[in-house]
Design an enzyme around this catalytic site. Structure first.
Site, PDB file in Angstrom:
ATOM      1  N   ASN A   1       0.883  -1.167   0.000  1.00 15.65           N
ATOM      2  CA  ASN A   1       0.000   0.000   0.000  1.00 15.65           C
ATOM      3  C   ASN A   1       0.922   1.218   0.000  1.00 15.65           C
ATOM      4  O   ASN A   1       1.450   1.617   1.040  1.00 15.65           O
ATOM      5  CB  ASN A   1      -0.882  -0.052   1.258  1.00 15.65           C
ATOM      6  CG  ASN A   1      -1.823   1.132   1.339  1.00 15.65           C
ATOM      7  OD1 ASN A   1      -1.758   2.064   0.544  1.00 15.65           O
ATOM      8  ND2 ASN A   1      -2.701   1.115   2.327  1.00 15.65           N
TER       9      ASN A   1
ATOM     10  N   GLY B   1      -9.927   1.786  12.510  1.00 12.50           N
ATOM     11  CA  GLY B   1      -9.313   2.052  13.814  1.00 12.50           C
ATOM     12  C   GLY B   1     -10.300   2.549  14.870  1.00 12.50           C
ATOM     13  O   GLY B   1     -10.281   2.080  16.013  1.00 12.50           O
ATOM     14  N   ILE B   2     -11.169   3.479  14.508  1.00  7.92           N
ATOM     15  CA  ILE B   2     -12.142   4.005  15.472  1.00  7.92           C
ATOM     16  C   ILE B   2     -13.291   3.000  15.646  1.00  7.92           C
ATOM     17  O   ILE B   2     -13.694   2.689  16.764  1.00  7.92           O
ATOM     18  CB  ILE B   2     -12.698   5.374  15.001  1.00  7.92           C
ATOM     19  CG1 ILE B   2     -11.556   6.393  14.906  1.00  7.92           C
ATOM     20  CG2 ILE B   2     -13.793   5.863  15.929  1.00  7.92           C
ATOM     21  CD1 ILE B   2     -11.954   7.736  14.293  1.00  7.92           C
TER      22      ILE B   2
ATOM     23  N   ARG C   1     -10.594  15.851   7.495  1.00  9.85           N
ATOM     24  CA  ARG C   1     -11.446  16.273   6.370  1.00  9.85           C
ATOM     25  C   ARG C   1     -12.825  16.690   6.870  1.00  9.85           C
ATOM     26  O   ARG C   1     -13.369  16.072   7.792  1.00  9.85           O
ATOM     27  CB  ARG C   1     -11.620  15.125   5.363  1.00  9.85           C
ATOM     28  CG  ARG C   1     -10.340  14.690   4.694  1.00  9.85           C
ATOM     29  CD  ARG C   1     -10.647  13.684   3.577  1.00  9.85           C
ATOM     30  NE  ARG C   1      -9.424  13.056   3.103  1.00  9.85           N
ATOM     31  CZ  ARG C   1      -9.220  11.735   3.119  1.00  9.85           C
ATOM     32  NH1 ARG C   1     -10.156  10.899   3.533  1.00  9.85           N
ATOM     33  NH2 ARG C   1      -8.084  11.245   2.672  1.00  9.85           N
TER      34      ARG C   1
ATOM     35  N   LYS D   1       3.075   0.677   3.337  1.00  3.09           N
ATOM     36  CA  LYS D   1       2.701  -0.397   4.268  1.00  3.09           C
ATOM     37  C   LYS D   1       2.792  -1.700   3.499  1.00  3.09           C
ATOM     38  O   LYS D   1       2.421  -1.747   2.321  1.00  3.09           O
ATOM     39  CB  LYS D   1       1.262  -0.192   4.757  1.00  3.09           C
ATOM     40  CG  LYS D   1       1.082   0.996   5.672  1.00  3.09           C
ATOM     41  CD  LYS D   1      -0.346   1.039   6.216  1.00  3.09           C
ATOM     42  CE  LYS D   1      -0.623   2.336   6.929  1.00  3.09           C
ATOM     43  NZ  LYS D   1      -2.002   2.751   6.893  1.00  3.09           N
TER      44      LYS D   1
ATOM     45  N   GLU E   1     -13.361  -0.144  15.271  1.00  2.60           N
ATOM     46  CA  GLU E   1     -12.977  -1.385  15.954  1.00  2.60           C
ATOM     47  C   GLU E   1     -12.644  -1.154  17.422  1.00  2.60           C
ATOM     48  O   GLU E   1     -12.770  -2.060  18.239  1.00  2.60           O
ATOM     49  CB  GLU E   1     -11.750  -1.998  15.263  1.00  2.60           C
ATOM     50  CG  GLU E   1     -12.050  -2.550  13.889  1.00  2.60           C
ATOM     51  CD  GLU E   1     -10.787  -2.826  13.079  1.00  2.60           C
ATOM     52  OE1 GLU E   1      -9.743  -3.128  13.680  1.00  2.60           O
ATOM     53  OE2 GLU E   1     -10.854  -2.733  11.829  1.00  2.60           O
TER      54      GLU E   1
ATOM     55  N   HIS F   1     -16.777   2.321   7.926  1.00  4.13           N
ATOM     56  CA  HIS F   1     -15.315   2.220   8.050  1.00  4.13           C
ATOM     57  C   HIS F   1     -14.839   3.539   8.657  1.00  4.13           C
ATOM     58  O   HIS F   1     -14.862   4.588   8.000  1.00  4.13           O
ATOM     59  CB  HIS F   1     -14.676   1.979   6.675  1.00  4.13           C
ATOM     60  CG  HIS F   1     -13.181   1.943   6.740  1.00  4.13           C
ATOM     61  ND1 HIS F   1     -12.464   0.779   6.569  1.00  4.13           N
ATOM     62  CD2 HIS F   1     -12.269   2.913   6.980  1.00  4.13           C
ATOM     63  CE1 HIS F   1     -11.176   1.044   6.713  1.00  4.13           C
ATOM     64  NE2 HIS F   1     -11.034   2.335   6.960  1.00  4.13           N
TER      65      HIS F   1
ATOM     66  N   ARG G   1      -2.580  -2.038  -3.410  1.00 10.45           N
ATOM     67  CA  ARG G   1      -3.797  -1.272  -3.189  1.00 10.45           C
ATOM     68  C   ARG G   1      -3.700  -0.060  -4.110  1.00 10.45           C
ATOM     69  O   ARG G   1      -2.730   0.699  -4.042  1.00 10.45           O
ATOM     70  CB  ARG G   1      -3.874  -0.797  -1.746  1.00 10.45           C
ATOM     71  CG  ARG G   1      -5.053   0.105  -1.546  1.00 10.45           C
ATOM     72  CD  ARG G   1      -4.973   0.846  -0.245  1.00 10.45           C
ATOM     73  NE  ARG G   1      -6.153   1.685  -0.102  1.00 10.45           N
ATOM     74  CZ  ARG G   1      -6.192   2.772   0.642  1.00 10.45           C
ATOM     75  NH1 ARG G   1      -5.132   3.156   1.314  1.00 10.45           N
ATOM     76  NH2 ARG G   1      -7.292   3.486   0.708  1.00 10.45           N
TER      77      ARG G   1
ATOM     78  N   GLY H   1      -9.478   8.231   7.571  1.00 17.64           N
ATOM     79  CA  GLY H   1     -10.537   8.524   6.607  1.00 17.64           C
ATOM     80  C   GLY H   1     -11.755   7.719   7.039  1.00 17.64           C
ATOM     81  O   GLY H   1     -11.605   6.641   7.607  1.00 17.64           O
TER      82      GLY H   1
ATOM     83  N   ASP I   1      -6.874  12.620  16.212  1.00 19.29           N
ATOM     84  CA  ASP I   1      -6.849  11.253  16.744  1.00 19.29           C
ATOM     85  C   ASP I   1      -7.960  11.083  17.776  1.00 19.29           C
ATOM     86  O   ASP I   1      -7.999  11.803  18.780  1.00 19.29           O
ATOM     87  CB  ASP I   1      -5.472  11.012  17.377  1.00 19.29           C
ATOM     88  CG  ASP I   1      -5.270   9.562  17.747  1.00 19.29           C
ATOM     89  OD1 ASP I   1      -6.093   9.006  18.506  1.00 19.29           O
ATOM     90  OD2 ASP I   1      -4.278   8.976  17.277  1.00 19.29           O
TER      91      ASP I   1
ATOM     92  N   HIS J   1     -12.567   3.072  -0.014  1.00 17.82           N
ATOM     93  CA  HIS J   1     -12.586   2.036   1.041  1.00 17.82           C
ATOM     94  C   HIS J   1     -13.378   0.805   0.611  1.00 17.82           C
ATOM     95  O   HIS J   1     -13.859   0.038   1.453  1.00 17.82           O
ATOM     96  CB  HIS J   1     -13.262   2.552   2.336  1.00 17.82           C
ATOM     97  CG  HIS J   1     -12.480   3.587   3.087  1.00 17.82           C
ATOM     98  ND1 HIS J   1     -13.100   4.623   3.758  1.00 17.82           N
ATOM     99  CD2 HIS J   1     -11.155   3.754   3.292  1.00 17.82           C
ATOM    100  CE1 HIS J   1     -12.190   5.373   4.350  1.00 17.82           C
ATOM    101  NE2 HIS J   1     -10.995   4.869   4.074  1.00 17.82           N
TER     102      HIS J   1
ATOM    103  N   GLU K   1      -8.013  -5.475   4.708  1.00 20.70           N
ATOM    104  CA  GLU K   1      -7.903  -5.154   3.282  1.00 20.70           C
ATOM    105  C   GLU K   1      -6.737  -5.905   2.635  1.00 20.70           C
ATOM    106  O   GLU K   1      -6.824  -6.318   1.485  1.00 20.70           O
ATOM    107  CB  GLU K   1      -7.711  -3.639   3.112  1.00 20.70           C
ATOM    108  CG  GLU K   1      -8.956  -2.854   3.490  1.00 20.70           C
ATOM    109  CD  GLU K   1      -8.660  -1.415   3.867  1.00 20.70           C
ATOM    110  OE1 GLU K   1      -8.121  -1.197   4.968  1.00 20.70           O
ATOM    111  OE2 GLU K   1      -8.962  -0.518   3.076  1.00 20.70           O
TER     112      GLU K   1
HETATM  113  P1  ADP Z   1      -6.109   4.581   8.619  1.00 22.70           P
HETATM  114  O1  ADP Z   1      -7.382   5.126   8.071  1.00 22.70           O
HETATM  115  O2  ADP Z   1      -4.945   5.497   8.466  1.00 22.70           O
HETATM  116  O3  ADP Z   1      -5.846   3.137   8.233  1.00 22.70           O
HETATM  117  P2  ADP Z   1      -6.875   3.512  11.194  1.00 22.70           P
HETATM  118  O4  ADP Z   1      -7.946   2.645  10.613  1.00 22.70           O
HETATM  119  O5  ADP Z   1      -5.743   2.853  11.862  1.00 22.70           O
HETATM  120  O6  ADP Z   1      -6.337   4.585  10.197  1.00 22.70           O
HETATM  121  O7  ADP Z   1      -7.615   4.445  12.280  1.00 22.70           O
HETATM  122  C1  ADP Z   1      -6.975   5.486  12.920  1.00 22.70           C
HETATM  123  C2  ADP Z   1      -7.944   6.071  13.941  1.00 22.70           C
HETATM  124  O8  ADP Z   1      -8.297   5.045  14.879  1.00 22.70           O
HETATM  125  C3  ADP Z   1      -7.384   7.227  14.758  1.00 22.70           C
HETATM  126  O9  ADP Z   1      -8.344   8.268  14.848  1.00 22.70           O
HETATM  127  C4  ADP Z   1      -7.201   6.625  16.128  1.00 22.70           C
HETATM  128  O10 ADP Z   1      -7.396   7.564  17.139  1.00 22.70           O
HETATM  129  C5  ADP Z   1      -8.324   5.615  16.161  1.00 22.70           C
HETATM  130  N1  ADP Z   1      -8.097   4.620  17.222  1.00 22.70           N
HETATM  131  C6  ADP Z   1      -7.178   3.657  17.272  1.00 22.70           C
HETATM  132  N2  ADP Z   1      -7.263   3.016  18.466  1.00 22.70           N
HETATM  133  C7  ADP Z   1      -8.264   3.600  19.162  1.00 22.70           C
HETATM  134  C8  ADP Z   1      -8.856   3.404  20.453  1.00 22.70           C
HETATM  135  N3  ADP Z   1      -8.430   2.457  21.273  1.00 22.70           N
HETATM  136  N4  ADP Z   1      -9.883   4.205  20.809  1.00 22.70           N
HETATM  137  C9  ADP Z   1     -10.323   5.171  19.980  1.00 22.70           C
HETATM  138  N5  ADP Z   1      -9.825   5.401  18.772  1.00 22.70           N
HETATM  139  C10 ADP Z   1      -8.814   4.633  18.366  1.00 22.70           C
END
Ligand code: ADP
Length: 401
Positions: free
Chosen positions: A7, A331-332, A241, A14, A334, A208, A91, A212, A283, A180, A382
């Site tokens: 990626n 990330g958020i 964004r 990555k 999950e 998702h 990707r 983003g 974040d 996505h 992914e």
């Molecule tokens: P990308 O879109 O770059 O792949 P990710 O899917 O890893 O990013 O998501 C990044 C987001 O996930 C960030 O906003 C981060 O704060 C959030 N995140 C990761 N772990 C946690 C957590 N334990 N609680 C809340 N938010 C989290």
């Protein structure tokens, strides 16, 4: 098949080295700060072994050479010879209207990717650089492209056309593309599998939520609508964004603040969303920490973020004429039980009843057993989809030859 998944971003790559038979990543990592003298490669192996290398990595070719170096290394690697890399899957962000599925990369495909640069000026060029670098380093290894846009290419015109003169769609390809797609497709299929149902008979909304963020309405296995649009800027509030906004406001701001076109783009893409509203961070973890300390703007950002997701969920349920499952990923999605809880609050009328205990324990199904609509938390993968697609295409090619 053993496949290297890449990626490639503008300053980072990555990677995962995946065994498609076992469906596991033998090794994974990231090269960051490409182009700088202090670039960093962080590599980890399936057994927990890991290494960090700092070096001068000035371009994508050198970065990929470093990646191959660690994958092949005696102490930290997983293979003995370059020949063990059977294919490379990339990707690729934008496939335009041309690619509705993953493809083997040929000269013709490269030409179309070049043609699509205008549609994805930030994302497609580094994707192309990565493909060219692999071609130089591993000239005999087949490469495939897996597109973020592909899953959304079956959207009907009522979803993908904008309320602007139709000629502009014809002339400049201005339409909703969505992104996505690999993730939305993966978690929708996984949700059907977890629920023991046929995806072709389900109305699923997938969210998702990463740096983003986007949502999709997946009806009978097809993405019939999605929140990102012509670019990834449309839709949900994201880390940096703005998501949906009155298009006139940007013209007004440009006038008031004397911004150029590119400055206006940067404002909406880099300084808006969670960071712009809160002034704290893009974040979600830092935002939640700030809310706990009483930061009002951080709370606004969190509330607006969740409210927008709730509105899209409602509109997609209406668009599909029902809802059979709601999925959180990214990330958020999950990791943040707070976001999931806020989004799902007061949705009993829609058949959604969250189970706070399951939600806080990060279960797979986080709704109550009585919830008419199951809510799921599914880690996206992914890279695995890219590896499996690449394996399917290259496998078919080999069996023909
Ligand atoms: P990308 O879109 O770059 O792949 P990710 O899917 O890893 O990013 O998501 C990044 C987001 O996930 C960030 O906003 C981060 O704060 C959030 N995140 C990761 N772990 C946690 C957590 N334990 N609680 C809340 N938010 C989290």
């Amino acid at each position: 098949m053993k496949i290297l998944v890449l990626n490639c971003g503008s300053s980072s790559i990555k990677y995962q080295f995946i065994d498609t038979k076992e469906k596991i990543a033998l090794a994974k990592g990231v090269v960051e700060r490409i182009g700088m003298s202090s670039a960093v490669l962080s590599h980890s192996r399936y057994d927990g072994d890991g290494i960090k290398i700092v070096g001068e990595i000035l371009d994508h070719t050198i970065a990929i050479e470093y990646v191959l170096g660690v994958i092949l290394s005696k102490n930290h690697g997983v293979i003995d010879s370059k020949d063990d890399i059977e294919a490379v899957g990339h990707r690729v962000v934008h496939g335009g209207e041309t690619f509705s599925d993953s493809v083997l990369i040929t000269d013709e495909v490269m030409q179309v990717l070049q043609d699509n640069i205008e549609l994805a000026p930030l994302h497609n060029p580094p994707n192309i650089k990565g493909i060219q670098a692999v071609k130089r380093i591993l000239p005999n290894v087949p490469q495939c492209a897996v597109f973020d846009t592909a899953f959304h290419t079956k959207m009907p015109p009522k979803s993908f056309l904008y309320g602007i003169p139709y000629e502009l769609y014809k002339k400049h390809k201005i339409r909703k593309y969505g992104f996505h797609g690999t993730s939305h497709s993966y978690v929708a299929h996984k949700a059907a599998e977890i629920l023991g149902k046929n995806i072709n008979e389900l109305k699923i909304v997938t969210a998702h939520l990463g740096n983003g963020c986007s949502m999709s309405a997946v009806q009978d296995g097809i993405s019939v609508d999605t929140s990102m649009g012509f670019t990834p800027l449309e839709g949900l509030i994201m880390g940096t964004r703005s998501g949906d906004a009155d298009p006139s406001l940007i013209l007004y701001i440009m006038g008031k603040e004397g911004l150029s076109l590119s400055e206006a783009g940067t404002l909406l893409n880099k300084h808006s969303g969670l960071i712009g509203i809160s002034g704290v961070s893009s974040d979600m973890r830092e935002l939640i920490a700030a809310i706990k300390e009483g930061n009002k703007r951080a709370k606004y950002a969190f509330d607006i973020f969740c409210y927008r997701i709730k509105k899209y969920l409602g509109s997609y349920a209406a668009a599909m004429g029902g809802l059979d499952a709601f999925v959180f990923t990214g990330g958020i999605g999950e990791n943040s039980s707070e976001v999931r809880s806020e989004v799902c609050s007061n949705l009993e009328f829609l058949g959604i009843e969250l189970d706070e205990e399951r939600n806080n324990s990060n279960n797979e199904i986080i709704s109550k057993s009585s919830s008419k609509v199951p809510v799921l938390r599914i880690p996206t993968n992914e890279e695995l989809v890219i590896a499996l697609d690449t394996g399917r295409i290259v496998g078919a090619m080999k069996s023909v030859n």
